[in-house]
Design a protein around this motif. Sequence first.
Motif, PDB file in Angstrom:
ATOM      1  N   GLN A 144       0.834  -1.206   0.000  1.00  0.00           N
ATOM      2  CA  GLN A 144       0.000   0.000   0.000  1.00  0.00           C
ATOM      3  C   GLN A 144       0.878   1.270   0.000  1.00  0.00           C
ATOM      4  OE1 GLN A 144      -3.424   0.789   0.310  1.00  0.00           O
ATOM      5  NE2 GLN A 144      -2.957   2.954   0.624  1.00  0.00           N
ATOM      6  N   ASN A 145       1.862   1.294   0.908  1.00  0.00           N
ATOM      7  CA  ASN A 145       2.681   2.496   1.059  1.00  0.00           C
ATOM      8  C   ASN A 145       3.625   2.719  -0.121  1.00  0.00           C
ATOM      9  OD1 ASN A 145       1.347   2.755   3.427  1.00  0.00           O
ATOM     10  ND2 ASN A 145       3.067   2.211   4.755  1.00  0.00           N
ATOM     11  N   GLN A 148       1.628   4.065  -3.010  1.00  0.00           N
ATOM     12  CA  GLN A 148       1.381   5.510  -2.875  1.00  0.00           C
ATOM     13  C   GLN A 148       2.631   6.319  -3.224  1.00  0.00           C
ATOM     14  OE1 GLN A 148      -2.214   5.713   0.395  1.00  0.00           O
ATOM     15  NE2 GLN A 148      -0.668   7.308   0.372  1.00  0.00           N
TER      16      GLN A 148
ATOM     17  N   GLN B 134       7.118  19.798  -8.688  1.00  0.00           N
ATOM     18  CA  GLN B 134       6.894  18.482  -8.119  1.00  0.00           C
ATOM     19  C   GLN B 134       5.839  18.550  -7.029  1.00  0.00           C
ATOM     20  OE1 GLN B 134       9.909  16.736  -5.711  1.00  0.00           O
ATOM     21  NE2 GLN B 134      11.212  18.524  -5.864  1.00  0.00           N
ATOM     22  N   PRO B 135       5.116  17.436  -6.845  1.00  0.00           N
ATOM     23  CA  PRO B 135       4.032  17.451  -5.871  1.00  0.00           C
ATOM     24  C   PRO B 135       4.560  17.776  -4.475  1.00  0.00           C
ATOM     25  CG  PRO B 135       4.494  15.209  -6.652  1.00  0.00           C
ATOM     26  CD  PRO B 135       5.264  16.140  -7.518  1.00  0.00           C
ATOM     27  N   TYR B 136       3.819  18.572  -3.723  1.00  0.00           N
ATOM     28  CA  TYR B 136       4.155  19.007  -2.359  1.00  0.00           C
ATOM     29  C   TYR B 136       5.371  19.937  -2.323  1.00  0.00           C
ATOM     30  CZ  TYR B 136       1.433  14.721  -1.755  1.00  0.00           C
ATOM     31  OH  TYR B 136       0.485  13.743  -1.870  1.00  0.00           O
ATOM     32  N   ASN B 237      -3.067  20.031  -6.586  1.00  0.00           N
ATOM     33  CA  ASN B 237      -3.170  18.929  -7.525  1.00  0.00           C
ATOM     34  C   ASN B 237      -2.134  17.849  -7.180  1.00  0.00           C
ATOM     35  OD1 ASN B 237      -4.107  17.554  -9.670  1.00  0.00           O
ATOM     36  ND2 ASN B 237      -2.957  18.718 -11.206  1.00  0.00           N
ATOM     37  N   PRO B 239      -1.614  13.658  -5.362  1.00  0.00           N
ATOM     38  CA  PRO B 239      -2.375  12.407  -5.246  1.00  0.00           C
ATOM     39  C   PRO B 239      -2.975  12.145  -3.852  1.00  0.00           C
ATOM     40  CG  PRO B 239      -0.139  12.001  -6.097  1.00  0.00           C
ATOM     41  CD  PRO B 239      -0.184  13.411  -5.641  1.00  0.00           C
ATOM     42  N   PHE B 240      -2.310  12.591  -2.773  1.00  0.00           N
ATOM     43  CA  PHE B 240      -2.779  12.211  -1.437  1.00  0.00           C
ATOM     44  C   PHE B 240      -2.758  13.398  -0.475  1.00  0.00           C
ATOM     45  CE2 PHE B 240      -0.469   8.639  -3.369  1.00  0.00           C
ATOM     46  CZ  PHE B 240      -1.538   7.769  -3.543  1.00  0.00           C
ATOM     47  N   PHE B 286      -0.868   6.562   7.953  1.00  0.00           N
ATOM     48  CA  PHE B 286       0.062   7.287   7.090  1.00  0.00           C
ATOM     49  C   PHE B 286       0.880   6.302   6.254  1.00  0.00           C
ATOM     50  CE2 PHE B 286      -0.695  10.226  10.573  1.00  0.00           C
ATOM     51  CZ  PHE B 286      -0.784  11.456   9.946  1.00  0.00           C
ATOM     52  N   SER B 287       1.146   6.687   4.989  1.00  0.00           N
ATOM     53  CA  SER B 287       2.045   5.851   4.184  1.00  0.00           C
ATOM     54  C   SER B 287       3.488   6.188   4.526  1.00  0.00           C
ATOM     55  CB  SER B 287       1.789   6.065   2.702  1.00  0.00           C
ATOM     56  OG  SER B 287       2.089   7.391   2.327  1.00  0.00           O
ATOM     57  N   GLU B 288       3.728   7.419   4.947  1.00  0.00           N
ATOM     58  CA  GLU B 288       5.038   7.763   5.510  1.00  0.00           C
ATOM     59  C   GLU B 288       4.853   8.841   6.561  1.00  0.00           C
ATOM     60  OE1 GLU B 288       7.539   9.975   2.576  1.00  0.00           O
ATOM     61  OE2 GLU B 288       6.204   9.055   1.117  1.00  0.00           O
ATOM     62  N   LYS B 307       2.219  11.705   5.006  1.00  0.00           N
ATOM     63  CA  LYS B 307       1.286  11.545   3.891  1.00  0.00           C
ATOM     64  C   LYS B 307       0.260  10.493   4.285  1.00  0.00           C
ATOM     65  CE  LYS B 307       4.002  13.050   0.007  1.00  0.00           C
ATOM     66  NZ  LYS B 307       5.388  13.062   0.534  1.00  0.00           N
ATOM     67  N   LEU B 308      -1.013  10.798   4.060  1.00  0.00           N
ATOM     68  CA  LEU B 308      -2.073   9.916   4.532  1.00  0.00           C
ATOM     69  C   LEU B 308      -2.294   8.738   3.596  1.00  0.00           C
ATOM     70  CD1 LEU B 308      -2.544  12.519   6.173  1.00  0.00           C
ATOM     71  CD2 LEU B 308      -4.986  12.028   6.038  1.00  0.00           C
ATOM     72  N   VAL B 309      -2.648   7.627   4.193  1.00  0.00           N
ATOM     73  CA  VAL B 309      -3.074   6.484   3.396  1.00  0.00           C
ATOM     74  C   VAL B 309      -4.399   6.853   2.732  1.00  0.00           C
ATOM     75  CG1 VAL B 309      -4.008   4.127   3.574  1.00  0.00           C
ATOM     76  CG2 VAL B 309      -1.881   4.729   4.756  1.00  0.00           C
ATOM     77  N   LYS B 310      -4.542   6.475   1.492  1.00  0.00           N
ATOM     78  CA  LYS B 310      -5.754   6.792   0.720  1.00  0.00           C
ATOM     79  C   LYS B 310      -6.997   6.363   1.503  1.00  0.00           C
ATOM     80  CE  LYS B 310      -7.373   7.753  -3.569  1.00  0.00           C
ATOM     81  NZ  LYS B 310      -7.014   9.042  -4.154  1.00  0.00           N
TER      82      LYS B 310
END
Lengths: 431, 411
Positions: A144-145, A148, B134-136, B237, B239-240, B286-288, B307-310
């Motif tokens: 999952q991570n 992402q 770049q994002p963020y 814009n 993704p998360f 969180f993914s990280e 960064k949050l998990v979807k």
Amino acid sequence: MRIDMTGLNRKIAPKTGFVDNISFIDPEKAELNNGIPVYIFNSEEQDLVKIEFLFRAGSWYQEKPLVARITNKMLKEGTRHFTSHEIAEKIDYYGAHLNMSTDKDMGYVSLYTLNKHLEPTLEILAEVIKHPVFPENEFNRIIQNRKQKFIVSNEKVRFIAKRKFDELIFGSQNPYGKTYEVEDFDKLNTADLAEFHRLHYRLSDCRVLVSGKVMNRHVDLLNKFFNGEPVGNSDNHAEPADNTISSNNRMFHIVKNDALQSAIRMGKVMFNKTHPDYTKLKILNTVLGGYFGSRLMTNIREEKGYTYGIGSALVSLHHSGYFFIASEVGADVTQDASNEIYHEIRKLQEEKIPEKELDLVRNYMLGAILRNLDGAFARSDNFKEILEYGLNYSYYKNFIEVIRSITAAELRDLAQKYLDRESLYELRVGK
Amino acid sequence: MINFDRFQLDNGLKVIVHKDVSTPIVAVNILYDVGARDEDPDKTGFAHLFEHLMFGGSVNIPKYDTPLEEAGGENNAFTNNDITNYYLTIPKQNLELAFWLESDRMLDLAFSKKSLEVQRHVVIEEFKQSYLNQPYGDVWLLLRPLAYRVHPYQWPTIGKKIEHIQNATIEDVRAFYRKYYNPNNAILTVSGNVDTKEIEILSNKWFGPIQPGDANNRNLPKEPTQTEERILEVKRNVPFDSIYKTYHMCKRTDHAYHAIDLLSDILSNGDSSRMYRSLVKEKKLFSEFHAYITGDLDEGLFVFTGKLVKGVKIADADNAINDEIEKIISKPIHEEELKKVKNKIESSLEFSEIGVLNKAINLTYAELLGNADLVNHEKELYQAVTVEEMLTTARELFRKTNCTNLYYYAN
């Protein structure tokens, strides 16, 4: 202007000499009781050590995308005797660090520790190499991570270019050219990882590099924790076929409309460091884009200001090799930057490199070799670069000879032979 | 243990020498005590733009890189909010060339209008590459002015906006050089197989004749104590969703620094750390996730980023962070847990001393902090931190009114 009252003549540089006396000290070689080869790089400085295991477990060997990388990352997420958390707790408690990584050819597992905590941390290293169990819940979280992370990275032009370029030059049938997409994360399962581990993380087919302050105790403890595994049969390591079918269309453009910069990547398949022209081409590459003062940097960054950075590299792989030029440039100057890159290549094909510039590159490269031998960790990394090709330090000694003796005419001929515009692929990602 | 000698030239240049016989390479590090915090609020990004111009030619040397590369050397530089640091490595036999190069660009610069034009473009491309494309990428452009109302840490090193770089004039740049690039505002460290006597002779020969500048009396506005929680919500814009949370902390040289650094390790350094374990591994919010300190010379920031998990809601993720903060301010941490992070620090300090270049950079920075010998005492300062200190420090730090939040929503 400030005045220098001493009359020191600052216009004239102090005398400098060519870099010489580059000495290569062979590592000490030991062998564990079960035959695993250990290479030792000693330094008398800090009381610490890095122990690195090398496995032929890179993406070349995987049957499904991502298997090599995820297997490697998951080694420390649970073993026969310890949970993921117990491993983390022990490694952290001793202030140690486990580092996992893969590239196209290899999988690496390294332990960094103070020597006073060697025994308990080495025990963990042995566990993660020998007995990982790839627990389902940890696997789901990691997938999952990572997925992402991939989605975020895939917004960056450089990342897209890097990923797609390999496919472009090697072709999607070649293990080096197989790329991955977001849906590939969902196609993996823990059985894939366990199988990849069984086939490719074999003590019967690994090497160990130990660098830092190394004593007999290190080899004794390696024997203690890595004993009993049968060694041999290393030659049944299945090698996939090398099917290089590159795309016929040499110019690609991936559109990303909101990009302020475009990523440019150009290059082609070459060969690895066992090829007689490899070291020579390495020198040509340095002139073109291999150091700060290179022609590409000078023209495209320092003269034109199109980019923050541009470089080129010649990369050696176990079964092949490739050459590439990479940069991110302002969206409005993409075409100009591309033209300038071809212009610099053409100049190398048409004109001999001036002696002064060539001498600079010679000494810069000799200095770089010297720097790469500075300290036990650097020596170990340097040795790793030749070990898997069955080469020894005579490779570097020969390299030094080539750096000293190559002529401008030879380099021009090489540029004609290998950098023909018609043979180069170009990929742009951006507007 | 890093042994060193130290002396000062008449013009104020401080020189540190570390002898390491094990290597044919010498490292030369030179720090100028100037960073983005010293910039005019309407002319930001100068310290960093200036770092680029330092390679554009000095009064007697048309191009800095060429002679160095010819001598088998290599160099680079970095700028942050506090300092500008230049470093090189060179084979021992060619060491004097480094003194020639570095002293000439301290003596006087001779960059052309053209080199300013080109570097202006290069820096604008760097701005785009790192902050915009770049994002963020714009997070710190948003977060800094939110956390700092008056102190110049309110802008990042690259500058507040591209226009400041676009508008820089050659006069501005020269004035900046005149003010800060003086021997009495610099520290030079040489590390390698060298003798102090030899370095004294070389330093006096090449740097000795350079006139000192006016004393650089820094008088920066102090950031007032934050009295209410701040919140900024943006949509981008990306993704998360992600969360950024900062708390004002002490200066690098204050007593509480080491306890706060250890707090960040307890919370998020390593796979066994509290927040990694609870927020990433167990609750899977969180993914990280990271907690770290900026460690600036003036009052810095303690930062949480994740960064949050979807599918996870920002409010739930935020509550989970606050729960962990609540735990660390309500109950003393266990002795063993403190020992763990101290062990980690001890190890990373040891590993950070590998190689002449690392040692040179560490010594120089410690000298800027007040005393190069700090590199040899850092470990003791961490060891001395107690469980009680950790608790009182955490309580002081993690006050609700000291908190700045950036909620970054995906479109």
